[in-house]
Design an enzyme around this catalytic site. Structure first.
Site, PDB file in Angstrom:
ATOM      1  N   CYS A  46      -0.052   2.740  -4.522  1.00  0.00           N
ATOM      2  CA  CYS A  46      -0.772   3.959  -4.869  1.00  0.00           C
ATOM      3  C   CYS A  46       0.058   5.186  -4.523  1.00  0.00           C
ATOM      4  O   CYS A  46       0.847   5.181  -3.578  1.00  0.00           O
ATOM      5  CB  CYS A  46      -2.107   4.019  -4.128  1.00  0.00           C
ATOM      6  SG  CYS A  46      -3.378   2.987  -4.895  1.00  0.00           S
ATOM      7  N   HIS A  83       0.854  -1.179   0.000  1.00  0.00           N
ATOM      8  CA  HIS A  83       0.000   0.000   0.000  1.00  0.00           C
ATOM      9  C   HIS A  83       0.896   1.237   0.000  1.00  0.00           C
ATOM     10  O   HIS A  83       2.024   1.204   0.509  1.00  0.00           O
ATOM     11  CB  HIS A  83      -0.897   0.021   1.240  1.00  0.00           C
ATOM     12  CG  HIS A  83      -2.045  -0.938   1.182  1.00  0.00           C
ATOM     13  ND1 HIS A  83      -3.014  -0.882   0.209  1.00  0.00           N
ATOM     14  CD2 HIS A  83      -2.390  -1.984   1.993  1.00  0.00           C
ATOM     15  CE1 HIS A  83      -3.911  -1.844   0.413  1.00  0.00           C
ATOM     16  NE2 HIS A  83      -3.546  -2.526   1.485  1.00  0.00           N
TER      17      HIS A  83
END
Length: 379
Positions: A250, A200
Site C-alpha cells: 500500500c 505492508h
C-alpha cells in the site's frame, strides 16, 4: 571510451567528445598529435572535418508501423522502410540494427540502439522479498495470499531467464542486508537486475520515490533508500544497465471509490471478506526533525524503473486465494506479451486491467528513468 565498442567506434566517440568540450578542445588535440610525431593523423582529421558531408536522403530512424493485414513484407523491405537508404558515407545511420515488435496485426520496427541488450544467460539477478507474517508488536495482519504472488513471480522471472532468489519474513534490517548484499555483487557479466518486494507499506517523507516498506518487525524502509542502493554511485557494476523494482504494498490508507464513467467497466466482484489491503498508518516523525533517510542531494537515478501496485497514498488490494490484483495481472500480462512488447507498454496493460476491478478502485503506476526500451528475453 572503452565502453563504446570497437577501436573505430572508440575513435568516433573521442572526436564527438572533443567537439562538445568547447571551441579549443579539438585544436589542442591536433596540437598534441603533432607534438607527439603524429602530424599525418592530425592532417587527416583536418581534411575529413573540412570535407562537407554528402546530403542525407531518405534517412528516418523513427519507429514506423507496417500494416501486415493481407500483405507480406520481407525483412529487407522492413529494414529499408524503417532505416532508409542513406549514403554509404554514413554507415552508422544505415547499419543500425532493428528490433521487431509484433502488435495486433502490425509490425513495429525499433532502432536497436534504443533498446537495452539482454544477451547474458541468466540475464540478471531477481531478488524477491516476501513478508507474510508480522510480529505481534507490529500490530500488522498476516498477508494472506502473498505466497501465491511469490510463487507466480518466481516461476515467471525464471522463465524470463533471471536467477531468482527469494527471502521470506525478514525484519527491516534483514531486508536492508539482503538488498545491500545484492547491490555489492559483481553484475559485470549480467545485463539487468530486478527487485520485487511484497509487504505492508505506508507513506513516508521522500525526495525521489514515494512510499515505504515494512519489515516483519513493523519498522519501515523508504523505497527511495532501497532504490538508491542500486544507483550508479553505489552499484558501479550496474551502471548503464536497467534496474527494475516491482512493489506490491500500500501507498497509504485512502480507499478509492472511483468515479462514474459513461462506459461500463468489466464486472469484477466487489471486495468481500477475503479481500485485504496492505495499508498501515503514516509514520509521522517525532519533534521538529527530518526523516533520517531524507537526503538533501541524491545521484540521478538513470536506468531505473519503479513499478508501484497503487497510487501513492492509496491502499493496494489482495485476496487470500488468488493473491494481489497487481501481481496477478502483472504475471498474466508478462505471460501473454513479454515475447513481443516492451515493459512500459505491458505496464500500461496492467494499469488498465487493475483499474477496472472491484467496487474499491486501484491504479498501478511507475516512476520511469529508463533511457531505452526494455524487452524481456523469453525461454
Amino acid at each position: 571510451l572503452q565502453s563504446a565498442g570497437s577501436r573505430g567506434e572508440q575513435a568516433r566517440q573521442l572526436v564527438i567528445d572533443l567537439e562538445t568540450r568547447g571551441k579549443r578542445a579539438f585544436p589542442i588535440f591536433l596540437s598534441i598529435l603533432r607534438d607527439t610525431g603524429q602530424g599525418d593523423l592530425a592532417d587527416m582529421l583536418i581534411e575529413e572535418c573540412e570535407c562537407p558531408p554528402p546530403p542525407l536522403q531518405l534517412v528516418d530512424l523513427r519507429p514506423v508501423e507496417l500494416d501486415l493485414r493481407g500483405e507480406k513484407h520481407s525483412k529487407r523491405s522492413l529494414r529499408q522502410a524503417a532505416v532508409g537508404s542513406g549514403p554509404s558515407g554514413y554507415p552508422g545511420l544505415v547499419t543500425c540494427g532493428m528490433k521487431s515488435e509484433r502488435g495486433e496485426g502490425r509490425l513495429i520496427a525499433t532502432c536497436a540502439c534504443q533498446v537495452y541488450e539482454l544477451k547474458a544467460d541468466p540475464c540478471g539477478c531477481c531478488l524477491i522479498l516476501n513478508n507474510v507474517n508480522f510480529s505481534s508488536d507490529s500490530a500488522m495482519s498476516t498477508r494472506e495470499g502473498s505466497d501465491v504472488d511469490c510463487k507466480k513471480l518466481e516461476k515467471r522471472f525464471k522463465a524470463l531467464r533471471f536467477d531468482v532468489l527469494t527471502r521470506r519474513d525478514l525484519k527491516a534490517q534483514e531486508m536492508v542486508s539482503e538488498l545491500q548484499k545484492l547491490a555489492r555483487r559483481d553484475h559485470s557479466a549480467l545485463d539487468c537486475c530486478i527487485v520485487v518486494i511484497l509487504s505492508h507499506g505506508c507513506q513516508t517523507s521522500h525526495i525521489q520515490f514515494p512510499g515505504g516498506i515494512y519489515g516483519t518487525d513493523g519498522k519501515p524502509i523508504p523505497i527511495e533508500k532501497i532504490v538508491n542502493y542500486f544507483n550508479g554511485s553505489n552499484c558501479p557494476s550496474l551502471r548503464g544497465k536497467p534496474k527494475l523494482f516491482f512493489i506490491q504494498a500500500c501507498g497509504g490508507e485512502q480507499r478509492d471509490r472511483g468515479f462514474v464513467v459513461d462506459c461500463d467497466s468489466p464486472g469484477d466482484k466487489a471486495p468481500g471478506a477475503s479481500l485485504e489491503s496492505d495499508a498501515t498508518p503514516l509514520q509521522t516523525p517525532l519533534g521538529n526533525v527530518d526523516e533520517p533517510d531524507a537526503i538533501a542531494s541524491l545521484p540521478t537515478p538513470s536506468d531505473i524503473l519503479v513499478s508501484y501496485s497503487t497510487f501513492p497514498g492509496f491502499v493496494s488490494w489482495r485476496e487470500a486465494s488468488s493473491g494481489s490484483w497487481y501481481v496477478e495481472t502483472l504475471d498474466s500480462v508478462l505471460e501473454q506479451h513479454a515475447h513481443s512488447e516492451d515493459l512500459l507498454n505491458m505496464l500500461l496493460r496492467v494499469a488498465n486491467a487493475v483499474s477496472a476491478k472491484g467496487r474499491y478502485k486501484q491504479i498501478p503506476g511507475c516512476f520511469n528513468f529508463l533511457r531505452k526500451k526494455f524487452f524481456f528475453t523469453c525461454k
